[in-house]
Design a protein around this motif. Structure first.
Motif, PDB file in Angstrom:
ATOM      1  N   VAL A 112     -20.283 124.493   0.265  1.00  0.00           N
ATOM      2  CA  VAL A 112     -20.809 123.655  -0.811  1.00  0.00           C
ATOM      3  C   VAL A 112     -21.655 122.515  -0.242  1.00  0.00           C
ATOM      4  CG1 VAL A 112     -20.211 122.080  -2.685  1.00  0.00           C
ATOM      5  CG2 VAL A 112     -18.943 124.220  -2.410  1.00  0.00           C
ATOM      6  N   VAL A 113     -21.130 121.833   0.754  1.00  0.00           N
ATOM      7  CA  VAL A 113     -21.847 120.674   1.302  1.00  0.00           C
ATOM      8  C   VAL A 113     -23.154 121.105   1.966  1.00  0.00           C
ATOM      9  CG1 VAL A 113     -21.720 118.757   2.928  1.00  0.00           C
ATOM     10  CG2 VAL A 113     -19.713 119.359   1.570  1.00  0.00           C
ATOM     11  N   LEU A 114     -23.121 122.170   2.751  1.00  0.00           N
ATOM     12  CA  LEU A 114     -24.340 122.603   3.435  1.00  0.00           C
ATOM     13  C   LEU A 114     -25.352 123.222   2.476  1.00  0.00           C
ATOM     14  CD1 LEU A 114     -23.064 124.079   6.833  1.00  0.00           C
ATOM     15  CD2 LEU A 114     -24.114 121.861   6.370  1.00  0.00           C
ATOM     16  N   SER A 115     -24.896 123.624   1.298  1.00  0.00           N
ATOM     17  CA  SER A 115     -25.829 124.155   0.297  1.00  0.00           C
ATOM     18  C   SER A 115     -26.549 123.040  -0.460  1.00  0.00           C
ATOM     19  CB  SER A 115     -25.084 125.040  -0.705  1.00  0.00           C
ATOM     20  OG  SER A 115     -24.565 126.175  -0.062  1.00  0.00           O
ATOM     21  N   GLY A 116     -26.171 121.795  -0.190  1.00  0.00           N
ATOM     22  CA  GLY A 116     -26.851 120.673  -0.820  1.00  0.00           C
ATOM     23  C   GLY A 116     -26.166 120.137  -2.047  1.00  0.00           C
ATOM     24  N   HIS A 117     -24.967 120.654  -2.350  1.00  0.00           N
ATOM     25  CA  HIS A 117     -24.270 120.228  -3.554  1.00  0.00           C
ATOM     26  C   HIS A 117     -23.182 119.210  -3.239  1.00  0.00           C
ATOM     27  CE1 HIS A 117     -26.426 123.232  -5.750  1.00  0.00           C
ATOM     28  NE2 HIS A 117     -25.910 124.232  -5.030  1.00  0.00           N
ATOM     29  N   LYS A 118     -22.657 118.626  -4.301  1.00  0.00           N
ATOM     30  CA  LYS A 118     -21.514 117.730  -4.189  1.00  0.00           C
ATOM     31  C   LYS A 118     -20.247 118.534  -4.460  1.00  0.00           C
ATOM     32  CE  LYS A 118     -24.147 113.646  -5.556  1.00  0.00           C
ATOM     33  NZ  LYS A 118     -24.231 112.477  -6.462  1.00  0.00           N
ATOM     34  N   VAL A 119     -19.153 118.145  -3.817  1.00  0.00           N
ATOM     35  CA  VAL A 119     -17.912 118.910  -3.940  1.00  0.00           C
ATOM     36  C   VAL A 119     -16.811 118.013  -4.490  1.00  0.00           C
ATOM     37  CG1 VAL A 119     -17.195 118.446  -1.545  1.00  0.00           C
ATOM     38  CG2 VAL A 119     -16.337 120.463  -2.731  1.00  0.00           C
ATOM     39  N   VAL A 120     -16.068 118.548  -5.442  1.00  0.00           N
ATOM     40  CA  VAL A 120     -14.856 117.909  -5.953  1.00  0.00           C
ATOM     41  C   VAL A 120     -13.706 118.852  -5.635  1.00  0.00           C
ATOM     42  CG1 VAL A 120     -13.630 116.982  -7.946  1.00  0.00           C
ATOM     43  CG2 VAL A 120     -16.117 116.757  -7.794  1.00  0.00           C
ATOM     44  N   VAL A 121     -12.767 118.402  -4.828  1.00  0.00           N
ATOM     45  CA  VAL A 121     -11.733 119.280  -4.278  1.00  0.00           C
ATOM     46  C   VAL A 121     -10.385 118.961  -4.898  1.00  0.00           C
ATOM     47  CG1 VAL A 121     -10.634 120.142  -2.181  1.00  0.00           C
ATOM     48  CG2 VAL A 121     -12.998 119.279  -2.088  1.00  0.00           C
ATOM     49  N   LYS A 122      -9.747 119.997  -5.415  1.00  0.00           N
ATOM     50  CA  LYS A 122      -8.348 119.890  -5.833  1.00  0.00           C
ATOM     51  C   LYS A 122      -7.517 120.669  -4.818  1.00  0.00           C
ATOM     52  CE  LYS A 122      -5.153 120.479  -9.707  1.00  0.00           C
ATOM     53  NZ  LYS A 122      -4.641 119.108  -9.552  1.00  0.00           N
ATOM     54  N   MET A 123      -6.764 119.939  -4.026  1.00  0.00           N
ATOM     55  CA  MET A 123      -5.990 120.546  -2.956  1.00  0.00           C
ATOM     56  C   MET A 123      -4.737 121.230  -3.503  1.00  0.00           C
ATOM     57  SD  MET A 123      -7.701 119.763  -0.200  1.00  0.00           S
ATOM     58  CE  MET A 123      -6.484 120.190   1.061  1.00  0.00           C
ATOM     59  N   SER A 124      -4.265 122.223  -2.764  1.00  0.00           N
ATOM     60  CA  SER A 124      -2.951 122.786  -3.041  1.00  0.00           C
ATOM     61  C   SER A 124      -1.870 121.796  -2.622  1.00  0.00           C
ATOM     62  CB  SER A 124      -2.765 124.098  -2.271  1.00  0.00           C
ATOM     63  OG  SER A 124      -1.402 124.485  -2.244  1.00  0.00           O
ATOM     64  N   SER A 125      -0.767 121.801  -3.339  1.00  0.00           N
ATOM     65  CA  SER A 125       0.351 120.932  -2.954  1.00  0.00           C
ATOM     66  C   SER A 125       0.919 121.315  -1.594  1.00  0.00           C
ATOM     67  CB  SER A 125       1.462 121.005  -4.003  1.00  0.00           C
ATOM     68  OG  SER A 125       1.942 122.330  -4.145  1.00  0.00           O
ATOM     69  N   ASN A 126       0.614 122.542  -1.133  1.00  0.00           N
ATOM     70  CA  ASN A 126       1.114 123.009   0.164  1.00  0.00           C
ATOM     71  C   ASN A 126       0.229 122.616   1.336  1.00  0.00           C
ATOM     72  OD1 ASN A 126       3.415 124.325  -0.879  1.00  0.00           O
ATOM     73  ND2 ASN A 126       2.182 126.104  -1.460  1.00  0.00           N
ATOM     74  N   ASP A 127      -0.935 122.064   1.062  1.00  0.00           N
ATOM     75  CA  ASP A 127      -1.857 121.707   2.153  1.00  0.00           C
ATOM     76  C   ASP A 127      -2.721 120.537   1.698  1.00  0.00           C
ATOM     77  OD1 ASP A 127      -3.390 121.649   4.432  1.00  0.00           O
ATOM     78  OD2 ASP A 127      -4.514 123.477   3.988  1.00  0.00           O
ATOM     79  N   GLN A 128      -2.134 119.352   1.697  1.00  0.00           N
ATOM     80  CA  GLN A 128      -2.807 118.189   1.131  1.00  0.00           C
ATOM     81  C   GLN A 128      -3.398 117.235   2.154  1.00  0.00           C
ATOM     82  OE1 GLN A 128       0.406 116.564  -1.333  1.00  0.00           O
ATOM     83  NE2 GLN A 128      -0.625 117.364  -3.150  1.00  0.00           N
ATOM     84  N   LYS A 129      -3.173 117.445   3.426  1.00  0.00           N
ATOM     85  CA  LYS A 129      -3.490 116.424   4.412  1.00  0.00           C
ATOM     86  C   LYS A 129      -4.667 116.761   5.324  1.00  0.00           C
ATOM     87  CE  LYS A 129       0.180 114.049   3.147  1.00  0.00           C
ATOM     88  NZ  LYS A 129       0.069 112.745   2.489  1.00  0.00           N
ATOM     89  N   LEU A 130      -4.760 118.010   5.758  1.00  0.00           N
ATOM     90  CA  LEU A 130      -5.694 118.344   6.841  1.00  0.00           C
ATOM     91  C   LEU A 130      -7.157 118.201   6.419  1.00  0.00           C
ATOM     92  CD1 LEU A 130      -3.783 121.432   8.289  1.00  0.00           C
ATOM     93  CD2 LEU A 130      -4.124 119.227   9.435  1.00  0.00           C
ATOM     94  N   LEU A 131      -7.538 118.825   5.310  1.00  0.00           N
ATOM     95  CA  LEU A 131      -8.948 118.764   4.896  1.00  0.00           C
ATOM     96  C   LEU A 131      -9.397 117.342   4.557  1.00  0.00           C
ATOM     97  CD1 LEU A 131     -11.633 120.062   4.302  1.00  0.00           C
ATOM     98  CD2 LEU A 131     -10.762 120.772   2.056  1.00  0.00           C
TER      99      LEU A 131
END
Length: 352
Positions: A112-131
């Protein structure tokens, strides 16, 4: 903001990630912002298992190294060179991410970012920290990226397109809720290996990597074997013993004990080596610690079967028996241009 600047930021992130391995962490004085992020990332890796019991340091380090190897200038240029990116006004793309393996949604975020767009991310409750941590590093490298990256804990709102990953059940809800927006909806998929009995022990040890990496929780993990009639399992089990230590991990051992008990109470015949079971079954999705297998009578008939079931499959592993298959040991090392579900994410993003 120019795409070249965004690419440079992700290349810098790849260099940052290259400092961290399961065999030891080595700071590189040339890496930017290590004073803020180096020790903090080590702490986060060590704490990941407390956030998700399957995210052991070994598994997180593997994911980190895989992305360090992918995020090079050569790889990013090779990936993006096949596309013509229009100079359109940036759209906002919502991401609903899975959390089954560490950083499983990073490719969508990157695309998404490299395509020139803005990203709104909803993380999984199982992986909330790394990204979110890696996003903060990217913003430190290039503060302009802050206006392109948002994380939300609530309902996705004010977006122009969506990429959502979930189970077959949640996919039905996604398809309903997002029917009026351009979307990619990802469902359950599994990976299979096709053997012909001529594999070497090294081949089968590599296949074990495809089976056991991330404890078998990923869609790129091999959960099903196709075998020639009369297949001799002796060499297969000799190779699998390389991964026997997995039974010492409590969550995996609990799944092994439970699933084996369920199979035995149902009077299914099993092959068992005390840390994995093999069960003859026509299904593709096997439970943790178990691999299903099925015999085939001819390679041509099997190819037709796999083609008919392609919407259920993520990867096919073989020694070339099946065209366009992946080599043993490579399922968890996809290239940037190896798209989930074979859906070209960049092409989708260019056209929204």
């Amino acid at each position: 903001m120019r795409q070249s600047d965004k690419k440079a930021s992700f290349i810098e992130l790849g260099t940052f990630l290259s400092q961290f391995t399961a065999n030891g962490n080595t700071p590189n004085p040339a890496v930017k912002h290590n004073d803020r992020f180096y020790d903090a990332f080590i702490d986060l890796i060590n704490l990941s298992q407390s956030h998700n019991g399957w995210f052991t340091p070994e598994q997180v380090y593997f994911a980190v190294q895989s992305w360090a190897e992918a995020l090079t200038e050569a790889n990013i240029n090779q990936w993006l060179s096949r596309y013509d990116f229009p100079e359109n006004q940036p759209k906002t793309v919502g991401l609903i991410l899975a959390g089954n393996i560490p950083l499983v949604g990073f490719h969508d975020f990157l695309s998404v970012v490299l395509s020139g767009h803005k990203v709104v991310v909803k993380m999984s409750s199982n992986d909330q920290k790394l990204l979110p941590f890696l996003a903060q590093y990217l913003i430190a490298v290039n503060p302009e990226l802050e206006s392109y990256i948002t994380f939300t804990e609530g309902k996705l709102e004010n977006f122009d397109a969506v990429i959502a990953t979930g189970s077959n059940n949640t996919a039905r809800y996604f398809e309903y809720y997002f029917k009026d927006k351009p979307n990619i909806i990802r469902k359950n998929r599994n990976s299979v290996a096709v053997l012909d009995g001529n594999e070497t022990k090294e081949d089968l040890i590599n296949l074990g990597e495809d089976i056991f990496r991330y404890f078998g929780l990923g869609c790129r993990n091999v959960s099903k074997l196709f075998l020639p009639k009369g297949y001799d399992f002796k060499l297969f089990f000799e190779a699998m013993f390389e991964y026997g230590d997995i039974i010492h991990y409590e969550k995996y051992a609990n799944n092994y004990d439970y699933n084996k008990a369920v199979f035995l109470m149902s009077r299914f015949e099993l092959l068992d080596n005390e840390f994995m079971t093999l069960k003859e079954d026509s299904s593709y999705a096997s439970p943790i610690s178990s691999v299903f297998y099925e015999y085939y009578d001819s390679a041509e008939n099997l190819k037709s079967r796999l083609e008919a079931d392609k919407d259920q499959l993520q990867c096919i592993v073989s020694n070339g028996i099946i065209s366009d298959s992946i080599s043993f040991g490579q399922t968890q090392k996809p290239k940037l241009w190896d798209y989930a579900d074979n859906v070209d994410t960049i092409d989708f993003l260019i056209k929204i």
